[in-house]
Design an enzyme around this catalytic site. Structure first.
Site, short mmCIF file in Angstrom:
data_model
loop_
_atom_site.label_atom_id
_atom_site.label_comp_id
_atom_site.label_asym_id
_atom_site.label_seq_id
_atom_site.Cartn_x
_atom_site.Cartn_y
_atom_site.Cartn_z
N GLY A 121 44.27 45.73 36.11
CA GLY A 121 42.97 45.31 36.62
C GLY A 121 43.12 44.63 37.97
N TYR A 172 37.05 36.21 36.51
CA TYR A 172 38.47 36.51 36.60
C TYR A 172 38.61 37.98 36.97
CZ TYR A 172 43.46 36.65 35.71
OH TYR A 172 44.82 36.79 35.86
N VAL A 213 37.09 45.81 33.18
CA VAL A 213 38.49 45.78 32.74
C VAL A 213 38.62 45.30 31.30
CG1 VAL A 213 40.74 44.67 33.13
CG2 VAL A 213 39.46 45.62 35.06
N THR A 232 54.38 52.65 44.02
CA THR A 232 55.18 53.85 43.82
C THR A 232 54.85 54.64 42.54
OG1 THR A 232 56.96 52.81 45.03
CG2 THR A 232 57.54 54.75 43.76
C1 PLP Z 1 42.30 40.91 32.71
C2 PLP Z 1 41.24 41.16 33.71
C3 PLP Z 1 41.56 41.58 35.01
C4 PLP Z 1 42.98 41.71 35.48
O1 PLP Z 1 43.66 42.69 34.77
P1 PLP Z 1 45.28 42.65 34.73
O2 PLP Z 1 45.64 43.83 33.91
O3 PLP Z 1 45.66 41.34 34.12
O4 PLP Z 1 45.74 42.76 36.11
C5 PLP Z 1 40.52 41.87 35.87
N1 PLP Z 1 39.24 41.74 35.48
C6 PLP Z 1 38.91 41.33 34.26
C7 PLP Z 1 37.47 41.22 33.89
C8 PLP Z 1 39.89 41.01 33.32
O5 PLP Z 1 39.55 40.59 32.11
#
Ligand code: PLP
Length: 437
Positions: free
Chosen positions: A108, A135, A239, A294
């Site tokens: 994410g 987040y 995400v 990569t």
């Molecule tokens: C967890 C999260 C992310 C980041 O994802 P990662 O896989 O930890 O990099 C981005 N946005 C939201 C809403 C999330 O919950």
């Protein structure tokens, strides 16, 4: 030395977000297996990443297939079937204006970072709007557009403006919270924040790490109207809550809006690292070699993601998540009647938050008690973590195939954990070792 102690001796704590001494040697469905063969009912599913549960046969088969004759390890400099299939499937499920091209990443974080760079570069507008408490990731570029208070000593982007996310529980009910947050945005766009300079607004359809906050109805339709008027792109960060979790394919479908760009991660890979951005071609094809790593688009992870999407469709997991989520939320609402520690139960489908407060009237966040409840639940065989700008919201994001009986069992354990904490049966010392967030 037990497994957790070995972990502590060998692994850096910089990536640790630990709530209790969880250590697993295996997993199956909604369960993790500990080193003594004990089964832990996992209501987090590794923050929603294990969307089909642990060791799902479809994911295993897909990974085996992709590795049996590996079509390279990347899509940067050559096409491969799983990456193409994944993109085609995502284009077929994302509605309307976003369904142009697909970018594939690992997380994410890299996906949101790519979007933040691309929208600014492609529109020539330097500013971005996001929400307080949001987040969007843990890399420099994704933290720069986030608003989560746990990210300390982080440089936010110079062009970032954070606005309040309406919180019905804390801000005087749905309509009051929505009106206040909307007025804030309108006032900004009417003066201090020239709308013609804003490339995009990032949103979470449920603000997950901010506390599983469900926005009031129609709030985001108003936000969408404002964005349309000013040509501001809407980025839905799906995400954590996307791909069936909320009982709809996309969490933004609960809002009645149509985003320009959709970001997927976590559950997309069913436990493997893969993320995706789906958006309009002019943005997604802004410039070649603009954002890549990569082994992005590697056939193994892409293949797992295709299996996840196919399984969600074939097994009707969107409707299943809606039904089991309703059952789970009803049980939790019952629990709230028996525990004064529970201030609010909210969520959609299998994205549920349980906010703990030390006083129902003042709604004082029960941060310490929350840590104890999560810790005690773990001792009793249940895995769940907590989130929130006040660290007082238990988060339930189980794997989508969770059964009715597993949901019932989880709430029984949570009930016991709440009783034990309320009765003072969990000592401060054991929890003190775990900082959480
Ligand atoms: C967890 C999260 C992310 C980041 O994802 P990662 O896989 O930890 O990099 C981005 N946005 C939201 C809403 C999330 O919950």
């Amino acid at each position: 030395m037990n497994l957790y102690e070995r972990d502590q001796r060998a692994l850096s704590s910089m990536a640790s977000l630990r709530f209790f001494p969880q250590a697993a040697v295996g997993g199956e469905g909604a369960y993790l297996i500990d080193e003594h063969g004990g089964r832990l009912l996992d209501l987090s599913a590794s923050w929603g990443a294990a969307s089909l549960g642990h060791s799902h046969p479809a994911v295993r088969a897909a990974v085996d297939r992709a590795l049996a004759s590996q079509a390279g390890a990347s899509y940067l400099s050559g096409a491969n079937i799983p990456a193409i299939e994944l993109a085609e499937r995502l284009l077929s499920i994302v509605p309307g204006r976003a369904a142009g091209r697909v970018w594939l990443g690992h997380s994410g974080s890299d996906a949101n970072e790519t979007v933040a760079r691309a929208v600014v570069a492609a529109t020539g507008r330097p500013r971005i709007i996001a929400f307080q408490g949001a987040y969007h990731g843990g890399t420099v570029g994704s933290m720069a557009i986030s608003g989560h208070p746990a990210q300390t000593s982080v440089q936010r982007a110079p062009g970032l403006t954070l606005i309040p996310y309406p919180n019905a529980y804390r801000d005087g009910g749905e309509s009051h919270a929505a009106a206040a947050a909307l007025r804030h945005l309108e006032d900004l766009l009417a003066g201090p924040l020239p709308p013609g300079e804003v490339a995009a607004l990032f949103l979470e359809a449920i603000q997950s790490d901010g506390g599983m906050v469900v926005p009031p109805p129609e709030f985001f339709q108003r936000v969408e109207a404002l964005c349309r008027r000013h040509g501001i792109l809407i980025v839905a960060d799906e995400v954590k809550v996307g791909l069936g979790r909320t009982g709809r394919m996309h969490a933004f479908q609960h809002l009645g809006i149509e985003p320009d760009i959709v970001v997927f991660g976590k559950g997309l890979g069913g436990g493997l690292p893969v993320s995706a951005v789906v958006g309009p071609t002019p943005i997604m094809n802004y410039r070649a070699a603009f954002s890549f790593q990569t082994v992005h688009g590697n056939p193994v992870c892409a293949s797992a993601a295709v299996a996840v999407l196919d399984t969600i469709r074939e097994q009707g997991l969107v409707d299943h998540a809606a039904a089991v989520g309703k059952h789970l939320k009803n049980l939790l609402a019952d629990l709230k009647k028996r525990h004064s520690l529970i201030g609010d139960v909210r969520g959609e489908g299998l994205a549920i938050g349980v906010e703990l407060v030390s006083d129902q009237a003042t709604k004082t966040p029960a941060k310490h008690q929350t840590a104890k409840v999560a810790y005690r639940a773990f001792e009793l065989g249940l895995v769940l973590y907590y989130v929130g700008v006040n660290s007082n919201v238990l988060e339930l994001t189980p794997s989508l195939p969770l059964t009715h009986d597993e949901a019932t069992r989880a709430v029984e354990i949570l009930d016991q954990a709440l009783r034990d904490v309320t009765a003072g049966r969990v000592d401060d010392g054991s929890v003190a070792r775990f900082a959480g967030w």
